[in-house]
Design a protein around this motif. Structure first.
Motif, mmCIF file in Angstrom:
data_model
loop_
_atom_site.group_PDB
_atom_site.id
_atom_site.type_symbol
_atom_site.label_atom_id
_atom_site.label_comp_id
_atom_site.label_asym_id
_atom_site.label_seq_id
_atom_site.Cartn_x
_atom_site.Cartn_y
_atom_site.Cartn_z
ATOM 1 N N ARG A 187 8.799 1.417 2.869
ATOM 2 C CA ARG A 187 8.737 2.854 2.626
ATOM 3 C C ARG A 187 7.333 3.436 2.770
ATOM 4 O O ARG A 187 7.111 4.597 2.484
ATOM 5 N N GLY A 188 6.385 2.588 3.180
ATOM 6 C CA GLY A 188 4.995 3.057 3.225
ATOM 7 C C GLY A 188 4.608 3.742 4.522
ATOM 8 O O GLY A 188 3.528 4.312 4.629
ATOM 9 N N GLY A 189 5.458 3.693 5.521
ATOM 10 C CA GLY A 189 5.094 4.383 6.748
ATOM 11 C C GLY A 189 5.785 3.822 7.968
ATOM 12 O O GLY A 189 6.580 4.489 8.612
ATOM 13 N N ASN A 224 1.062 -1.476 -2.474
ATOM 14 C CA ASN A 224 0.230 -0.408 -1.922
ATOM 15 C C ASN A 224 0.567 0.914 -2.622
ATOM 16 O O ASN A 224 1.600 1.525 -2.365
ATOM 17 N N GLU A 233 -1.239 5.864 -1.661
ATOM 18 C CA GLU A 233 -0.634 7.185 -1.423
ATOM 19 C C GLU A 233 -1.629 8.267 -0.996
ATOM 20 O O GLU A 233 -1.840 9.264 -1.680
ATOM 21 N N ASP A 251 -1.460 10.102 1.761
ATOM 22 C CA ASP A 251 -0.847 11.147 2.562
ATOM 23 C C ASP A 251 -0.805 12.459 1.761
ATOM 24 O O ASP A 251 -0.145 12.531 0.740
ATOM 25 N N ASP A 298 5.203 7.948 -4.968
ATOM 26 C CA ASP A 298 4.722 6.681 -5.521
ATOM 27 C C ASP A 298 4.103 6.915 -6.902
ATOM 28 O O ASP A 298 4.288 6.124 -7.815
ATOM 29 N N ASN A 315 4.895 -1.216 -0.041
ATOM 30 C CA ASN A 315 4.673 0.067 -0.695
ATOM 31 C C ASN A 315 5.380 0.114 -2.069
ATOM 32 O O ASN A 315 6.333 -0.619 -2.312
ATOM 33 N N GLU A 346 7.463 2.274 -3.392
ATOM 34 C CA GLU A 346 8.896 2.577 -3.349
ATOM 35 C C GLU A 346 9.688 1.383 -2.814
ATOM 36 O O GLU A 346 10.811 1.129 -3.254
ATOM 37 N N THR A 347 9.108 0.644 -1.870
ATOM 38 C CA THR A 347 9.768 -0.564 -1.371
ATOM 39 C C THR A 347 9.983 -1.519 -2.542
ATOM 40 O O THR A 347 11.083 -2.034 -2.744
ATOM 41 N N LYS A 353 15.864 7.557 0.310
ATOM 42 C CA LYS A 353 14.426 7.797 0.470
ATOM 43 C C LYS A 353 14.047 8.955 -0.436
ATOM 44 O O LYS A 353 14.779 9.944 -0.536
ATOM 45 N N SER A 366 5.419 8.377 4.550
ATOM 46 C CA SER A 366 5.704 8.005 3.176
ATOM 47 C C SER A 366 6.681 8.984 2.535
ATOM 48 O O SER A 366 7.087 8.785 1.409
#
Ligand SMILES: Cc1cc2nc3c(=O)[nH]c(=O)nc-3n(C[C@H](O)[C@H](O)[C@H](O)COP(=O)(O)O)c2cc1C
Lengths: 154, 638
Positions: B187-189, B214, B217, B219, B225, B342, B344-345, B372, B447
């Motif tokens: 979920r990080g990109g 990670n 965040e 972005d 996150d 990430n 969220e992952t 998501k 993200s």
């Protein structure tokens, strides 16, 4: 500069380069900036060259080589704040405090900074003074915020 | 606290926590993440505690302080259970009334109830509010139920049972197999399949391996996150511990953005609790497995979110990215195999293990599984964090959940993927959102930032905004990125200042190619995306800026004027007094006039002019030229 405090910050840490950024965080929050003496002391302790330490500390936005004013005023420059008028807010504060972003006012009251995003996008544009958040900022809310800190004599 | 040293003890603990709950009549859940606190949740909580104490009601009503509820627009808000009543935008003075009427007498207070912006319908039940109704809150639902400072709340909701299942009933291979077949992507990109990444790391032979979360965040416009770490930190810790077991790591790091002090506090506290209870440390839950986590605070550099830079930063160096391969899974932190995912992952892992890979794979689209979290921000009525199944359309997110565009303006575009992403125009509102469809449209999932723009947003200005960002944040290692982003910015800057030239668009396009092909990391590779997508969908707007020196959205300062409409001005002096450079002249009850030579276009006059009057307008292009000629000679000098 209080050397005892510095000793304590450096001493409480281990002696590996991986501690460098932690130590810099601690020095920054203790002194409000990274004094040159601290760099020398850290260099000796971690056995990392001063030039490497300068390289690291100037790379990251969190560290500063000059002392900051009494209050740090941070304007969020995130995308959501941008589309809701953030740039106008910064310009207005620059004009009112007579400084550019990154500078400190002559009376040492305020340092003006910007941040890429503090993640409070719903209530933008956002201004943070020290740790207090001001939300949905419009041009006419700026004077009252500045005055709140000008008057306080602490 | 006693350590949990057997799976059964966890189950017993859970039953105890539930059984020992005081018999409250109602529970008041107050959202108090960073946004909530910034909007004033703390004084409301204080007032509520005082009121309950004063009236001796503390044993009847429970106050639960939680992380973010996602509906940032309505902060500070609370929900009263079991009825599920949602009250919005609270002030301390509302509290006595809430206690008297709703808590004690079960009456609803209409003025505190949510009102749908378009239909004006009032909805008091949280679950019925359209903003929540269309969401699928797999990860964020627990933010309503958990006080993030209490591990008991997490355990009561089956917390750490996935870890227990893994440690005592599954091999590493089985865990990895589950994550692979769930279809979970990062979920990080970049959206790399999580299980595949774990497998590569698992296969590497090494005494030491590391796990990283990670949470940088960087972005701008994304904060999911932060919300997870603030509101449900144990879910991330449990996910990481399961990952560590799967790949065989004994040390983990959570790299959190320094600008998130509350997230740092909550996650640090949660790690300590997990250690005390035996979910981290040696002999976890009585098994032979050991693992511990350290929190590292970032120091404010966007590029440090890139995985190889992040590792350099943990090692105490400048956050420079490096060539891949070797990938971190092979050679990461201190050259040891490292698995980085990430926030969220990680938060998805425990639910997948608990409910099974098949269940998870049943949600979403063919290539993108699960939900998501998006941060729906900008010119939208219901700003907030929304968790939706993959494959939902943009239209559903913006209109059904987001309640449409603010002030009834026209939707223009939505920006996804932050500085690496792009703008998707109105024609594509029916696009079902997943990793692949967004990439096809020229943007990326990134993200999960989703910035909504209306007709008053200038697309050239937006492209300039992102390039200002990337040229500042370029670490400088690769020349095409360091100098190229600067030049891209300069060209855009010229265009927005009315100094655009024939051929600029061609220059932008060719330089964009150089920058993306000549950069080591995705910062440079994707930096031109905001320009390329706006050129693709809004070419005309660029051309108008260049050829007509005008800005149709009335944003670019050098291309507009502020003008006071003689027919509307009532001569109230408000604008005149607000002007910081004394560019406005006039007298009470007489027409006010702006001196365009002095005006710095700060917009103060427009802001203070009362909405009933609305005498201040902005003009661009030929109309602007005409008005400037007309008003100039009449200028009254002060
Ligand atoms: C410039 C840049 C910044 C990044 N910032 C982040 C970030 O803040 N958070 C994040 O999770 N991933 C970020 N990434 C992506 C990471 O490199 C990496 O792909 C990710 O952490 C992998 O986790 P995932 O597979 O779970 O998505 C960034 C990438 C680049 C190129």
């Amino acid at each position: 500069m209080n050397n005892e405090k510095l000793e304590k910050i450096i001493d409480s840490s281990r002696t590996d380069q991986k501690e460098l950024i932690h130590i810099l965080h601690d020095v920054q929050s203790e002194y409000g900036y990274i004094p040159p003496e601290a760099v020398t002391a850290i260099s000796r302790r971690l056995k990392v060259s001063e030039s490497e330490i300068f390289g690291v500390l100037t790379f990251y936005n969190a560290f500063s080589l000059t002392p900051k004013g009494e209050h740090v005023m941070t304007v969020c420059m995130g995308t959501a704040c941008h589309v809701r008028g953030g740039p106008q807010i910064v310009e207005d504060i620059e004009r009112k405090l007579d400084v550019k972003v990154g500078e400190t006012t002559a009376d040492n009251k305020f340092t003006l900074e910007t941040v890429n995003c503090i993640g409070c996008c719903a209530i933008g544009p956002v201004v943070v003074v020290d740790e207090k958040y001001y939300s949905n900022i419009t041009l006419n809310k700026i004077d009252p915020i500045i005055n709140e800190y000008k008057e306080d004599k602490s | 606290m006693e350590k949990i040293s057997h799976p059964n003890q966890l189950l017993e603990w859970k039953s105890d926590v539930i059984a020992n709950r005081p018999p409250y009549v109602k529970t008041i859940v107050i959202s108090s993440g960073t946004c909530g606190q910034a909007s004033g949740s703390l004084p409301v909580i204080e007032a509520l505690e005082q009121e309950l104490l004063k009236r001796n009601l503390k044993n009847k009503f429970e106050v639960k302080i939680t992380g973010c509820h996602g509906f940032c627009e309505m902060e500070p808000n609370l929900i009263i259970y079991p009825d599920g009543i949602f009250y919005k935008k609270l002030k301390p003075k509302d509290v006595p009334k809430i206690v008297e009427e709703t808590l004690l007498n079960n009456k609803i207070i209409p003025s505190l109830v949510f009102e749908e912006a378009r239909t004006k319908e009032r909805i008091y039940e949280q679950e019925e509010i359209p903003f929540y109704k269309k969401q699928k809150r797999l990860l964020t639902e627990n933010n309503f139920k958990i006080d993030p400072t209490k591990i008991e709340d997490y355990v009561a909701l089956d917390g750490y049972q996935a870890l227990s299942k893994v440690l005592f009933n599954m091999t590493s291979e089985e865990v990895i197999e589950d994550i692979i077949s769930s279809g979970l992507r990062g979920r990080g990109g970049a959206g790399f399949p999580a299980g595949k990444k774990w497998e590569i790391c698992y296969r590497e032979e090494s005494q030491e391996k590391y796990i990283i979360c990670n949470a940088d965040e960087g972005d701008p416009g994304a904060y999911m996150d932060r919300s997870l770490l603030e509101g449900n930190p144990h879910s991330v810790i449990e996910g990481m511990t399961i990952g560590a077991y799967a790949i065989g790591a004994s040390e983990g790091f959570i790299y959190v953005r320094g600008e998130y002090p509350l997230a740092v506090r909550h996650v640090t506290n949660a790690i300590n609790q997990a250690r005390e209870k035996g979910f981290l440390g040696t002999s976890i839950m009585g098994s032979e497995f050991q693992f511990d986590i350290q929190v590292i605070e970032g120091a404010g550099a966007f590029v440090s979110g890139e995985e190889t830079s992040l590792m350099a930063s943990i090692e105490g160096r400048r956050a420079f990215p490096r060539q891949r391969p070797p990938y971190p899974a092979q050679k990461g932190l201190w050259d040891k195999p490292t698995n980085i995912n990430n926030v969220e992952t990680w938060a998805n892992i425990a639910p997948i293990i608990r409910n099974g890979a098949e269940w998870y794979a049943g949600i979403g689209t063919k290539g993108s599984k699960g939900t998501k979290i998006f941060s729906l921000v900008g010119k939208i009525n219901n700003t907030g964090l929304v968790e939706v199944p993959m494959g939902i359309t943009l239209k559903e997110i913006i209109y059904d959940i987001g309640g449409g565009i603010k002030d009834n303006k026209k939707f223009k575009a939505v920006q996804t993927g932050g500085p690496s992403g792009g703008c998707i125009p109105a024609e594509k509102l029916n696009l079902p959102i997943d990793y692949d469809t967004l990439a096809k449209a020229g943007s990326i999932m990134g993200s999960g930032g989703m910035i909504v723009m209306d007709e008053s947003t200038c697309m050239v200005d937006i492209a300039k905004y992102f390039l200002t960002f990337t040229q500042e944040e370029s670490c400088g290692k690769c020349v095409p990125c360091r100098i190229g982003t600067r030049q891209l910015f300069e060209i855009l800057n010229r265009i927005t200042q009315g100094r655009g030239e024939e051929g600029d668009i061609k220059k932008l396009k060719s330089l964009a190619k150089t920058v993306s092909s000549g950069s080591l990391c995705a910062l440079g590779q994707t930096a031109p995306n905001p320009i390329l997508t706006t050129l693709k969908y809004f070419l005309e707007e660029y051309e108008i800026h260049i050829k007509e020196k005008s800005c149709p959205a009335l944003v670019c300062k050098d291309l507009i004027i502020y003008y006071i409409e003689p027919k509307k001005c009532v001569g109230c002096l408000l604008c005149l007094k607000s002007c910081p450079v004394d560019a406005i002249s006039g007298e009470r009850k007489k027409l006010h006039v702006i001196d365009h030579d002095l005006c710095i276009k700060c917009g103060a006059c427009l802001e203070v002019c009362p909405p009933k009057v609305s005498a201040v307008s902005k003009y661009t292009g030929t109309k602007k030229e005409k008005l400037m000629k007309k008003t100039s000679p009449k200028r009254v000098k002060k």
